[in-house]
Design a protein around this motif. Structure first.
Motif, mmCIF file in Angstrom:
data_model
loop_
_atom_site.group_PDB
_atom_site.id
_atom_site.type_symbol
_atom_site.label_atom_id
_atom_site.label_comp_id
_atom_site.label_asym_id
_atom_site.label_seq_id
_atom_site.Cartn_x
_atom_site.Cartn_y
_atom_site.Cartn_z
ATOM 1 N N TYR A 90 0.869 -1.169 0.000
ATOM 2 C CA TYR A 90 0.000 0.000 0.000
ATOM 3 C C TYR A 90 0.911 1.226 0.000
ATOM 4 C CZ TYR A 90 -4.188 -2.740 1.167
ATOM 5 O OH TYR A 90 -5.242 -3.618 1.148
ATOM 6 N N ILE A 91 0.748 2.080 -0.993
ATOM 7 C CA ILE A 91 1.602 3.255 -1.133
ATOM 8 C C ILE A 91 0.745 4.500 -0.950
ATOM 9 C CG2 ILE A 91 3.172 4.521 -2.652
ATOM 10 C CD1 ILE A 91 3.731 1.816 -4.045
ATOM 11 N N PHE A 92 1.097 5.304 0.055
ATOM 12 C CA PHE A 92 0.322 6.489 0.416
ATOM 13 C C PHE A 92 1.112 7.758 0.084
ATOM 14 C CE2 PHE A 92 -0.956 3.041 3.144
ATOM 15 C CZ PHE A 92 -2.333 3.162 3.254
ATOM 16 N N ARG A 93 0.435 8.733 -0.474
ATOM 17 C CA ARG A 93 1.030 10.049 -0.657
ATOM 18 C C ARG A 93 0.425 10.983 0.381
ATOM 19 N NH1 ARG A 93 4.174 12.798 -4.049
ATOM 20 N NH2 ARG A 93 3.890 15.049 -4.183
ATOM 21 N N LEU A 94 1.297 11.542 1.226
ATOM 22 C CA LEU A 94 0.832 12.420 2.288
ATOM 23 C C LEU A 94 0.416 13.767 1.727
ATOM 24 C CD1 LEU A 94 3.640 11.679 4.907
ATOM 25 C CD2 LEU A 94 1.400 10.600 4.723
ATOM 26 N N ARG A 95 -0.517 14.406 2.397
ATOM 27 C CA ARG A 95 -0.957 15.722 1.984
ATOM 28 C C ARG A 95 0.129 16.760 2.258
ATOM 29 N NH1 ARG A 95 -4.986 16.432 7.155
ATOM 30 N NH2 ARG A 95 -3.473 17.417 8.550
ATOM 31 N N ASP A 96 0.046 17.889 1.582
ATOM 32 C CA ASP A 96 0.868 19.038 1.973
ATOM 33 C C ASP A 96 0.439 19.472 3.368
ATOM 34 O OD1 ASP A 96 2.438 19.414 -0.358
ATOM 35 O OD2 ASP A 96 0.713 20.282 -1.376
ATOM 36 N N GLY A 97 1.369 19.984 4.143
ATOM 37 C CA GLY A 97 0.975 20.507 5.446
ATOM 38 C C GLY A 97 2.007 20.238 6.505
ATOM 39 N N THR A 98 1.629 20.494 7.737
ATOM 40 C CA THR A 98 2.540 20.407 8.867
ATOM 41 C C THR A 98 1.886 19.666 10.016
ATOM 42 O OG1 THR A 98 1.754 22.501 9.812
ATOM 43 C CG2 THR A 98 3.602 22.620 8.251
ATOM 44 N N TRP A 99 2.739 19.257 10.969
ATOM 45 C CA TRP A 99 2.253 18.783 12.247
ATOM 46 C C TRP A 99 1.837 19.999 13.073
ATOM 47 C CZ3 TRP A 99 1.569 13.676 12.548
ATOM 48 C CH2 TRP A 99 2.348 12.838 11.746
ATOM 49 N N ARG A 100 1.286 19.773 14.235
ATOM 50 C CA ARG A 100 0.795 20.884 15.045
ATOM 51 C C ARG A 100 1.921 21.789 15.542
ATOM 52 N NH1 ARG A 100 -2.796 23.621 15.461
ATOM 53 N NH2 ARG A 100 -3.448 23.546 17.639
ATOM 54 N N ASP A 101 3.158 21.237 15.612
ATOM 55 C CA ASP A 101 4.270 22.071 16.067
ATOM 56 C C ASP A 101 4.894 22.878 14.933
ATOM 57 O OD1 ASP A 101 5.621 20.179 14.596
ATOM 58 O OD2 ASP A 101 6.796 19.380 16.266
ATOM 59 N N GLY A 102 4.314 22.786 13.727
ATOM 60 C CA GLY A 102 4.814 23.548 12.595
ATOM 61 C C GLY A 102 5.816 22.816 11.740
ATOM 62 N N GLU A 103 6.307 21.653 12.212
ATOM 63 C CA GLU A 103 7.244 20.883 11.415
ATOM 64 C C GLU A 103 6.523 20.245 10.229
ATOM 65 O OE1 GLU A 103 10.607 20.512 11.752
ATOM 66 O OE2 GLU A 103 10.409 22.107 13.251
ATOM 67 N N ALA A 104 7.266 20.078 9.128
ATOM 68 C CA ALA A 104 6.664 19.546 7.904
ATOM 69 C C ALA A 104 6.189 18.114 8.102
ATOM 70 C CB ALA A 104 7.669 19.623 6.759
ATOM 71 N N LEU A 105 5.061 17.812 7.504
ATOM 72 C CA LEU A 105 4.546 16.446 7.478
ATOM 73 C C LEU A 105 5.313 15.698 6.389
ATOM 74 C CD1 LEU A 105 2.453 14.278 8.261
ATOM 75 C CD2 LEU A 105 0.877 15.344 6.637
#
Length: 493
Positions: A90-105
């Motif tokens: 299963y291959i997932f592409r993560l969305r653009d965005g960040t974690w709650r601390d501002g670090e990149a997802l």
């Protein structure tokens, strides 16, 4: 710090507005959701996830995928995915965005979060469900791959479970944030911009607050009747008779079409209960068709099988047990086994069995029916609470995915004190087989091992009910009995 326990520090104005919203109902002031349970449930980290805490965790700590209100798998941290033809990747592409601390997802951070979540389930029935995951790889950029040792057609349903929510430094990435005000959790949808996503115009006009609380069933139903809450969730058979006070408003009482385990598990195997034949006598005696009659639930189908008939292709064509016997004949056979055992005792005493059930008027009704059936074969039953010493206890659990493996794992030695190692070995063996037909045959053999051991007495499907205000948004009955909070927070355009 755990994501559920952590309280988001709202600006004072937002918090005060949410507290004021708790005084009313309706779209403009938010929605009040009451979960049947203990008031401390949403915030209790000492025990396994309660239904209220599951809802709170899923709302604040989403996984790669999530469930919508109809129980369908939808994108969450991953916005799309593909499955290879052999079903092993299963291959997932993560969305653009960040974690709650501002670090990149990123793929690397998501991989580590998923590994932590899976490790936390070791030694549990859910850990057994996840045993087919062989490797989690971070690929280029925001791409993560889950490689399997065998096909897991239910993997997406597992990844959507609240336990598989992904957190970094103990904090999830939404889609909601919450503040605790006494026994109330006030949840607000997080603006997309705060998660590194594109802004949505007029966001504040498109969402509303959720006021989540937990309380005993009688009080929850009373609050619903008084108009103080919009939804009551997590209703079970133990409290179903309380719904008779709600009235006849169409659509108010909603019952989910769930599958799962509903029956009695043996927690003692000494004395009369030491032999499978004597444990079978208890199963023979119970008139399943009559159990639900006092509740007036239409469409409920009793079964003597651990894995419900017609669940999926792996279920096979196994017949119901004792299909050619009337209940009178079954109870006569059971009575003969009781009498035979008593005759072999030097100083026989009347047989007594303690049955552990949750508190509630529905549990009392259920016990009355079971006690009457056991009395017919010469056994006296005593009703005891969930934490008391018992000989049998009620299992009432909704299946998280529609496969025999879920049922077998919930009755495994990882989940039950009295269990069948032979059945467990067969389930483990099935996980090494690439041929689906052979794998299904081994799982059916595992079910037969459990059935012959007579360690669990199936009744039928669990009953899950909710009370729903007529104008409720974002609620739908579904096969998982799962009612996420975020859809309830989104107002129609």
């Amino acid at each position: 710090m755990n994501a559920v326990r952590r309280m988001i520090a709202y600006p004072v104005a937002i918090l005060m507005a949410a507290m004021l919203a708790a005084c009313g109902s309706g779209h403009g002031s938010g929605v009040s959701v009451t979960v049947i349970g203990d008031p401390a449930d949403p915030f209790d980290e000492e025990r396994a996830l309660s239904p209220a805490r599951e809802l709170l965790r899923a709302a604040t700590t989403e996984g790669l995928v999530a469930f919508d209100e109809q129980g369908r798998v939808i994108p969450a941290l991953a916005d799309r995915w593909i499955v290879t033809e052999d079903g092993l990747s299963y291959i997932f592409r993560l969305r653009d965005g960040t974690w709650r601390d501002g670090e990149a997802l990123t793929a690397a951070s998501a991989r580590e979060a998923l590994r932590r979540a899976i490790r936390a389930q070791r030694g549990s029935a859910l850990g057994l469900d996840l045993a087919g995951i062989e490797e989690i790889r971070a690929m280029a950029g925001r791409v993560i791959e889950i490689r399997l040792s065998r096909p897991m057609p239910y993997l997406l349903q597992l990844l959507a479970q609240p336990e598989l929510g992904l957190a970094v430094d103990g904090e999830g990435a939404g889609p909601m944030q919450f503040a605790q005000v006494q026994d109330l959790a006030i949840l607000e949808p997080i603006p997309p911009g705060a998660l590194g996503l594109p802004e949505i115009p007029k966001w504040d006009e498109r969402v509303r607050a959720i006021r989540l609380s937990a309380m005993p069933a009688a009080r929850a139903v009373e609050r619903f009747n008084e108009g103080e809450t919009d939804l009551v969730l997590n209703g079970t058979i133990a409290d179903f008779p309380l719904t008779s006070s709600v009235g006849i408003l169409r659509g108010t009482i909603q019952i989910d079409p769930v599958a799962g385990l509903f029956g009695l598990a043996f927690v003692e195997d000494a004395g009369f209960l030491a032999s499978p034949e004597n444990r079978e006598a208890i199963a023979l005696a119970i008139d399943r068709e009559a159990l639900i009659v006092p509740f007036g639930v239409s469409g409920w189908v009793p079964t003597t099988r651990i894995v419900p008939p017609g669940l999926d292709a792996e279920t096979g064509d196994a017949a119901e047990r004792w299909a050619d016997m009337t209940i009178e004949n079954r109870q006569a056979l059971a009575r003969a086994r009781v009498d035979f055992w008593l005759q072999g005792e030097e100083d026989p005493e009347p047989l007594k069995l303690r049955i552990s059930l949750p508190a509630g008027p529905g549990a009392d009704l259920l016990f009355e029916r079971i006690a009457a059936d056991l009395s017919a074969i010469g056994i006296e039953a005593e009703q005891v609470g969930l934490g008391d010493d018992a000989d049998l206890r009620l299992i009432d659990a909704v299946a998280r995915y529609p496969r025999p493996r879920w049922f077998l794992n919930r009755l495994s030695c990882a989940a039950q004190r009295i269990c069948s190692e032979a059945a467990d070995d067969l389930v483990t063996e099935s996980g090494t087989m690439s041929n689906s037909a052979v794998r299904a045959a081994v799982l059916r053999e595992a079910e037969r091992e459990l059935t012959d051991a007579n360690l669990f007495i199936p009744f039928g499907s669990p009953i899950r009910w909710s009370l729903v205000r007529g104008d409720a948004i974002g609620f739908a009955t579904n096969q998982w009995g799962w009612h996420p909070l975020m859809p309830m927070a989104l107002l129609p355009r």
